[in-house]
Structure formats: C-alpha cells, structure tokens
Design a protein around this motif. Sequence first.
Motif, PDB file in Angstrom:
ATOM      1  N   ALA A  73      27.311  11.258   1.207  1.00  0.00           N
ATOM      2  CA  ALA A  73      27.633  10.619  -0.076  1.00  0.00           C
ATOM      3  C   ALA A  73      26.477  10.641  -1.072  1.00  0.00           C
ATOM      4  CB  ALA A  73      28.081   9.180   0.164  1.00  0.00           C
ATOM      5  N   THR A  74      25.278  11.012  -0.640  1.00  0.00           N
ATOM      6  CA  THR A  74      24.141  11.029  -1.566  1.00  0.00           C
ATOM      7  C   THR A  74      24.108  12.297  -2.413  1.00  0.00           C
ATOM      8  OG1 THR A  74      22.614  12.086   0.006  1.00  0.00           O
ATOM      9  CG2 THR A  74      22.791   9.674   0.070  1.00  0.00           C
ATOM     10  N   TYR A  75      24.901  13.314  -2.059  1.00  0.00           N
ATOM     11  CA  TYR A  75      24.847  14.579  -2.794  1.00  0.00           C
ATOM     12  C   TYR A  75      25.658  14.511  -4.081  1.00  0.00           C
ATOM     13  CZ  TYR A  75      22.457  17.276   0.815  1.00  0.00           C
ATOM     14  OH  TYR A  75      21.524  17.763   1.681  1.00  0.00           O
ATOM     15  N   ARG A  76      25.102  15.113  -5.137  1.00  0.00           N
ATOM     16  CA  ARG A  76      25.799  15.290  -6.397  1.00  0.00           C
ATOM     17  C   ARG A  76      25.582  16.739  -6.852  1.00  0.00           C
ATOM     18  NH1 ARG A  76      27.320  11.174  -4.940  1.00  0.00           N
ATOM     19  NH2 ARG A  76      27.555   9.159  -6.001  1.00  0.00           N
ATOM     20  N   ILE A  77      26.643  17.344  -7.347  1.00  0.00           N
ATOM     21  CA  ILE A  77      26.539  18.736  -7.803  1.00  0.00           C
ATOM     22  C   ILE A  77      25.790  18.779  -9.126  1.00  0.00           C
ATOM     23  CG2 ILE A  77      27.850  20.743  -8.597  1.00  0.00           C
ATOM     24  CD1 ILE A  77      30.041  19.918  -6.588  1.00  0.00           C
ATOM     25  N   ARG A  78      24.694  19.535  -9.144  1.00  0.00           N
ATOM     26  CA  ARG A  78      23.813  19.594 -10.310  1.00  0.00           C
ATOM     27  C   ARG A  78      24.011  20.868 -11.126  1.00  0.00           C
ATOM     28  NH1 ARG A  78      17.780  18.022  -9.010  1.00  0.00           N
ATOM     29  NH2 ARG A  78      18.918  16.079  -8.569  1.00  0.00           N
ATOM     30  N   ILE A 216      28.076  20.436 -18.436  1.00  0.00           N
ATOM     31  CA  ILE A 216      29.505  20.269 -18.187  1.00  0.00           C
ATOM     32  C   ILE A 216      30.027  19.098 -19.035  1.00  0.00           C
ATOM     33  CG2 ILE A 216      31.249  19.814 -16.404  1.00  0.00           C
ATOM     34  CD1 ILE A 216      29.761  22.484 -16.067  1.00  0.00           C
ATOM     35  N   LYS A 217      31.276  19.176 -19.482  1.00  0.00           N
ATOM     36  CA  LYS A 217      31.880  18.112 -20.289  1.00  0.00           C
ATOM     37  C   LYS A 217      31.711  16.756 -19.602  1.00  0.00           C
ATOM     38  CE  LYS A 217      35.695  20.933 -22.138  1.00  0.00           C
ATOM     39  NZ  LYS A 217      37.181  21.076 -22.104  1.00  0.00           N
ATOM     40  N   SER A 218      31.382  15.751 -20.395  1.00  0.00           N
ATOM     41  CA  SER A 218      31.127  14.420 -19.831  1.00  0.00           C
ATOM     42  C   SER A 218      32.341  13.868 -19.097  1.00  0.00           C
ATOM     43  CB  SER A 218      30.703  13.450 -20.937  1.00  0.00           C
ATOM     44  OG  SER A 218      31.696  13.369 -21.949  1.00  0.00           O
ATOM     45  N   GLU A 219      33.546  14.134 -19.623  1.00  0.00           N
ATOM     46  CA  GLU A 219      34.743  13.612 -18.964  1.00  0.00           C
ATOM     47  C   GLU A 219      34.969  14.270 -17.599  1.00  0.00           C
ATOM     48  OE1 GLU A 219      36.391  16.497 -22.200  1.00  0.00           O
ATOM     49  OE2 GLU A 219      34.656  15.154 -21.900  1.00  0.00           O
ATOM     50  N   LEU A 220      34.533  15.536 -17.459  1.00  0.00           N
ATOM     51  CA  LEU A 220      34.674  16.219 -16.170  1.00  0.00           C
ATOM     52  C   LEU A 220      33.596  15.768 -15.190  1.00  0.00           C
ATOM     53  CD1 LEU A 220      35.593  19.858 -17.296  1.00  0.00           C
ATOM     54  CD2 LEU A 220      37.100  17.970 -16.646  1.00  0.00           C
ATOM     55  N   ILE A 221      32.412  15.482 -15.702  1.00  0.00           N
ATOM     56  CA  ILE A 221      31.356  14.928 -14.849  1.00  0.00           C
ATOM     57  C   ILE A 221      31.824  13.629 -14.221  1.00  0.00           C
ATOM     58  CG2 ILE A 221      29.089  13.818 -14.909  1.00  0.00           C
ATOM     59  CD1 ILE A 221      28.180  16.007 -16.828  1.00  0.00           C
ATOM     60  N   LYS A 222      32.465  12.808 -15.041  1.00  0.00           N
ATOM     61  CA  LYS A 222      32.984  11.523 -14.544  1.00  0.00           C
ATOM     62  C   LYS A 222      34.157  11.735 -13.595  1.00  0.00           C
ATOM     63  CE  LYS A 222      34.789   7.071 -16.152  1.00  0.00           C
ATOM     64  NZ  LYS A 222      35.157   6.251 -17.351  1.00  0.00           N
ATOM     65  N   LYS A 223      35.070  12.639 -13.955  1.00  0.00           N
ATOM     66  CA  LYS A 223      36.268  12.861 -13.150  1.00  0.00           C
ATOM     67  C   LYS A 223      35.923  13.332 -11.742  1.00  0.00           C
ATOM     68  CE  LYS A 223      40.526  15.601 -12.961  1.00  0.00           C
ATOM     69  NZ  LYS A 223      41.412  16.569 -13.662  1.00  0.00           N
ATOM     70  N   GLU A 228      25.023  13.580 -13.482  1.00  0.00           N
ATOM     71  CA  GLU A 228      25.207  13.269 -14.907  1.00  0.00           C
ATOM     72  C   GLU A 228      24.667  14.360 -15.827  1.00  0.00           C
ATOM     73  OE1 GLU A 228      21.233  10.425 -15.370  1.00  0.00           O
ATOM     74  OE2 GLU A 228      23.251   9.586 -15.607  1.00  0.00           O
ATOM     75  N   ASN A 229      23.781  15.209 -15.292  1.00  0.00           N
ATOM     76  CA  ASN A 229      23.243  16.314 -16.085  1.00  0.00           C
ATOM     77  C   ASN A 229      23.707  17.666 -15.554  1.00  0.00           C
ATOM     78  OD1 ASN A 229      21.602  14.695 -17.890  1.00  0.00           O
ATOM     79  ND2 ASN A 229      20.280  14.300 -16.121  1.00  0.00           N
ATOM     80  N   CYS A 230      24.842  17.698 -14.905  1.00  0.00           N
ATOM     81  CA  CYS A 230      25.344  18.937 -14.296  1.00  0.00           C
ATOM     82  C   CYS A 230      25.518  20.021 -15.356  1.00  0.00           C
ATOM     83  CB  CYS A 230      26.672  18.676 -13.593  1.00  0.00           C
ATOM     84  SG  CYS A 230      27.313  20.100 -12.702  1.00  0.00           S
ATOM     85  N   ILE A 231      25.029  21.219 -15.056  1.00  0.00           N
ATOM     86  CA  ILE A 231      25.064  22.314 -16.019  1.00  0.00           C
ATOM     87  C   ILE A 231      25.855  23.504 -15.490  1.00  0.00           C
ATOM     88  CG2 ILE A 231      22.863  21.699 -17.085  1.00  0.00           C
ATOM     89  CD1 ILE A 231      21.627  24.067 -15.498  1.00  0.00           C
ATOM     90  N   LEU A 232      26.331  24.313 -16.428  1.00  0.00           N
ATOM     91  CA  LEU A 232      26.945  25.588 -16.105  1.00  0.00           C
ATOM     92  C   LEU A 232      25.868  26.659 -16.162  1.00  0.00           C
ATOM     93  CD1 LEU A 232      29.603  27.271 -15.661  1.00  0.00           C
ATOM     94  CD2 LEU A 232      29.543  27.659 -18.144  1.00  0.00           C
ATOM     95  N   VAL A 233      25.836  27.496 -15.133  1.00  0.00           N
ATOM     96  CA  VAL A 233      24.872  28.593 -15.039  1.00  0.00           C
ATOM     97  C   VAL A 233      25.636  29.911 -15.149  1.00  0.00           C
ATOM     98  CG1 VAL A 233      23.203  29.739 -13.525  1.00  0.00           C
ATOM     99  CG2 VAL A 233      23.287  27.240 -13.640  1.00  0.00           C
ATOM    100  N   ALA A 234      25.086  30.872 -15.884  1.00  0.00           N
ATOM    101  CA  ALA A 234      25.751  32.170 -16.046  1.00  0.00           C
ATOM    102  C   ALA A 234      25.974  32.828 -14.697  1.00  0.00           C
ATOM    103  CB  ALA A 234      24.908  33.082 -16.947  1.00  0.00           C
ATOM    104  N   GLY A 235      27.200  33.303 -14.483  1.00  0.00           N
ATOM    105  CA  GLY A 235      27.569  33.900 -13.211  1.00  0.00           C
ATOM    106  C   GLY A 235      27.477  35.410 -13.216  1.00  0.00           C
ATOM    107  N   THR A 236      28.376  36.058 -12.465  1.00  0.00           N
ATOM    108  CA  THR A 236      28.337  37.508 -12.320  1.00  0.00           C
ATOM    109  C   THR A 236      29.719  37.978 -11.877  1.00  0.00           C
ATOM    110  OG1 THR A 236      27.192  39.349 -11.210  1.00  0.00           O
ATOM    111  CG2 THR A 236      27.496  37.337  -9.929  1.00  0.00           C
ATOM    112  N   THR A 237      29.822  39.223 -11.439  1.00  0.00           N
ATOM    113  CA  THR A 237      31.082  39.723 -10.893  1.00  0.00           C
ATOM    114  C   THR A 237      31.171  39.360  -9.415  1.00  0.00           C
ATOM    115  OG1 THR A 237      30.137  41.860 -10.262  1.00  0.00           O
ATOM    116  CG2 THR A 237      31.031  41.662 -12.500  1.00  0.00           C
ATOM    117  N   ASP A 238      32.377  39.437  -8.863  1.00  0.00           N
ATOM    118  CA  ASP A 238      32.554  39.050  -7.458  1.00  0.00           C
ATOM    119  C   ASP A 238      31.781  39.953  -6.506  1.00  0.00           C
ATOM    120  OD1 ASP A 238      34.214  41.210  -8.041  1.00  0.00           O
ATOM    121  OD2 ASP A 238      35.950  40.439  -6.951  1.00  0.00           O
ATOM    122  N   SER A 239      31.751  41.253  -6.765  1.00  0.00           N
ATOM    123  CA  SER A 239      31.043  42.155  -5.853  1.00  0.00           C
ATOM    124  C   SER A 239      29.535  41.925  -5.898  1.00  0.00           C
ATOM    125  CB  SER A 239      31.365  43.619  -6.184  1.00  0.00           C
ATOM    126  OG  SER A 239      30.981  43.946  -7.506  1.00  0.00           O
TER     127      SER A 239
END
Length: 435
Positions: A73-78, A216-223, A228-239
Amino acid sequence: MTSAAYLGIDIGTSGIRGSCIDESCDELVSLKIPFEHTPITSNDTSEQDPLPWLEMLDRLLEQITAALSAHDATYRIRGIAIDGTSSTLIACKKDGTALSPAMMYNDQQSKEQANIIKRFAPADSAVHGASSSLAKALFLLKRYSSTEKLCHQADWLAASLTGKYGVSDENNCLKLGYDSITGCWPEWLFDNPEDAVIPASLLPEVYPPCTSLSTIKSELIKKYGLDENCILVAGTTDSNAAVLATGAYRAGDAVTSLGSTLVVKLFSDKPIFDPTLGIYSHRLNGKWLVGGASNSGGNVLLQQFTQQQIDALSSQLEPERATGLNYYPLPSAGERFPVNDCNKPPCIEPRPDSDLVFFQGLLEGIAGIEVEAYAKLVELGATKPTRILTAGGGSKNQAWRKIRERMTGTTVVTAAHTEASYGSALLAREGCQGR
C-alpha cells in the motif's frame, strides 16, 4: 511515506498489458486485459474502433493500481509511459475526438498514396509502403477533410491522460516522415512536386522516448490513486519496448526474437538505412536500434513437426556436434532479410533418415540465417554484436541456444523480461529520474 512505482502500458491488437516496476526495476505487478473486439479485416483493410481502447485503459489503470496497493500500500505510480503498434494512425479533432477508425499497423488501403510517396520521398526513408504512417495520413486526409491532428495509437491513449493532443515520440513518427538524424520534420514533407502536402499544424510535436512530457490530469490522479506529481513520459513502439525489456541498452547489445519469424535488432553507434532489406534505424537511449526480419523461423519447424515432437526432440539434441547440413529453412519461396529475393527457394534437403538429425539441421539453418543477418548489419556499418539476448518462444530451447552460441561465436542469453509493457515501465522510470 510512499514508495515510487513506474507503469508501462502496452497497447496491441488483441489486448492491453501493464507492468509496474520499482526503483530497482523489479516487477511489482503485471496484468493483461484482452480486447472484446479485434480489428475488422478484409482484403487490404485492417481497422479498429479506438473508443474501446479508452475503456480498456481505464480498466487497466483501476485494476493495476488496486493490485499494486494489495501488493504494498505504500507504492504510488510516479510515471507512466505507453507503447503501441507502429504505424497505427487515427484522424482526430484538436481535442482528440476520433474522426476515423484506427488504421492498424498492417492496413494496406493506402497503395495509391504509397505510389505517390515513392516519387518524392528519399529512397532511404522509412515512409515507403502502403502500411507506413505517411501513406495512411494522406489517405485519411483525403477521406476526412476536417482532420486537425494525426495521432498514433500510443499518442492518442497517452494524451487522454494529460489532455494534450498533438504530442508524439521519435520512434512512432519515423514512418510518418520524421528525420531522427536531424531531429526535425524534413522539408520534402511540406514541399514536393506531387503536392502531397501535410499541413505542419496536423503533425505532432516530437520528443525522444523517455522525455518527461506532462503531469497527468488531477482528476485522474485522484481517481486512480496515483502520486500527486505523476507524469507522462514519452513512449515508443511496441517492438522497441520489447527490445528494452530484454535489458539491451548499449552499443553491441543484440536481440533475436525467435517466434514464428526470425527478427534481429542491434544497438549501434550509427544509424543504418536500407529499404531494400527492410532496415531502418530508431534513435533510442542515445544509440541507434537497427534491425531486420527474415521469413524463416518457428513456422518452418511447425511445418515439419508438431509442438509435441519438437519438445521431445529438443531434449535429445547434441548442440556441440554440427550435423553438416546446409539448410536455408523458409516456409515458402521468398526472403526479405538478410537477402532480398522474392523467389529464393527453401532449402531443407537432403533429408536424413533420422528425425533428430533433420530437426537439428533445421535449427542450425535458422541459426545460420541469424549469423548472416548480424553480419549484414555489420557490413552496412552497424556495431558488431557483443552479446545476443533472446526473446520469443524459441528462447526457451536451451539446446538451440547452445547451437546458436556455437555458430555466432557470441554469448547468447535468454532474456529475463520480454514484455513490451516492462520495457515501457523502464522508460517511465528513466523519464522520472532527476525530477
């Protein structure tokens, strides 16, 4: 006190998968949700309604955050990074409203546009072919004149978490025409004699994978109970994400995927482009990921033996002793890499009386193609492989690993992780460092 977790999300054609890792890159939780609807396919068409993807993303986030909390329970996605299928494209409004179905990675409707592109795009560009993002973009603009943004699959889902559409990564944009060497959209994309022009306003802002983009949108962070400072990081292709998952990251690290076909990838100090062999380069982790795909692979084995026979014969192999057979196993005539010959015949003769010897000869033949594949990349200027990590179903065959090690003269390692979602989780973690 909370602990940081990092989430990688892989969106494919059959489902969505998420992997959460900690600061030490240990996987904390992982789950997959299959899609209820698969792409609509007929002739050259392969399309999918993108709206259910949003529902699946919501379900994944709810379930994976619940699983993470149950784990500790101590983990939060950052940080969150998303990968998707290469060249899957959607025509959108500025607010992300989808105007079109998603044209999937293997959609071939854009043949007319591909012929136009062939007349003006540089020969070594990755935009050639009816399945490229650029061909699909021209097709979509002709059909949906009110298009305001062009979004790849991963871009569109990621933007739903931030509300900022029109952002993408270098890897997804390669087949849309982005020049990773110069780091910009090329002039020929906007000024060409065919007048196949895409307005710059429709193209995304492009960032290297691993770049910290937006909160990330504040409402989604709460949902979802994110940091509270969770960010989106640029991704890549699946391969590409699957390559990162194996642990490959430095120049000389190679990844061989032994699935139904044989795919090789290699981190190089310099980029390689050869469209005739299907070779192009992605900039990733400060290096260049080059590679190609052969028509050989597991499909050939299954033409000759059942899976039960393969399992039984594998335990009897003598990997240190070469059979002397010189096979080039193909499922049918035609090869694309390491040689481009649409008429190249399969070579699996003479067939010895012993099924065991024949089976080992096939494995040696596929390993020989792997040797040729890496030799071709090096010949074209890529860094020489220093270790080979293996993914795919064939990676579990330890006798085959020894055969490949003998024939390549290179250390061959079975990768501990091969899921693209794990690779994206590594990007999310890296993108959050120093924040």
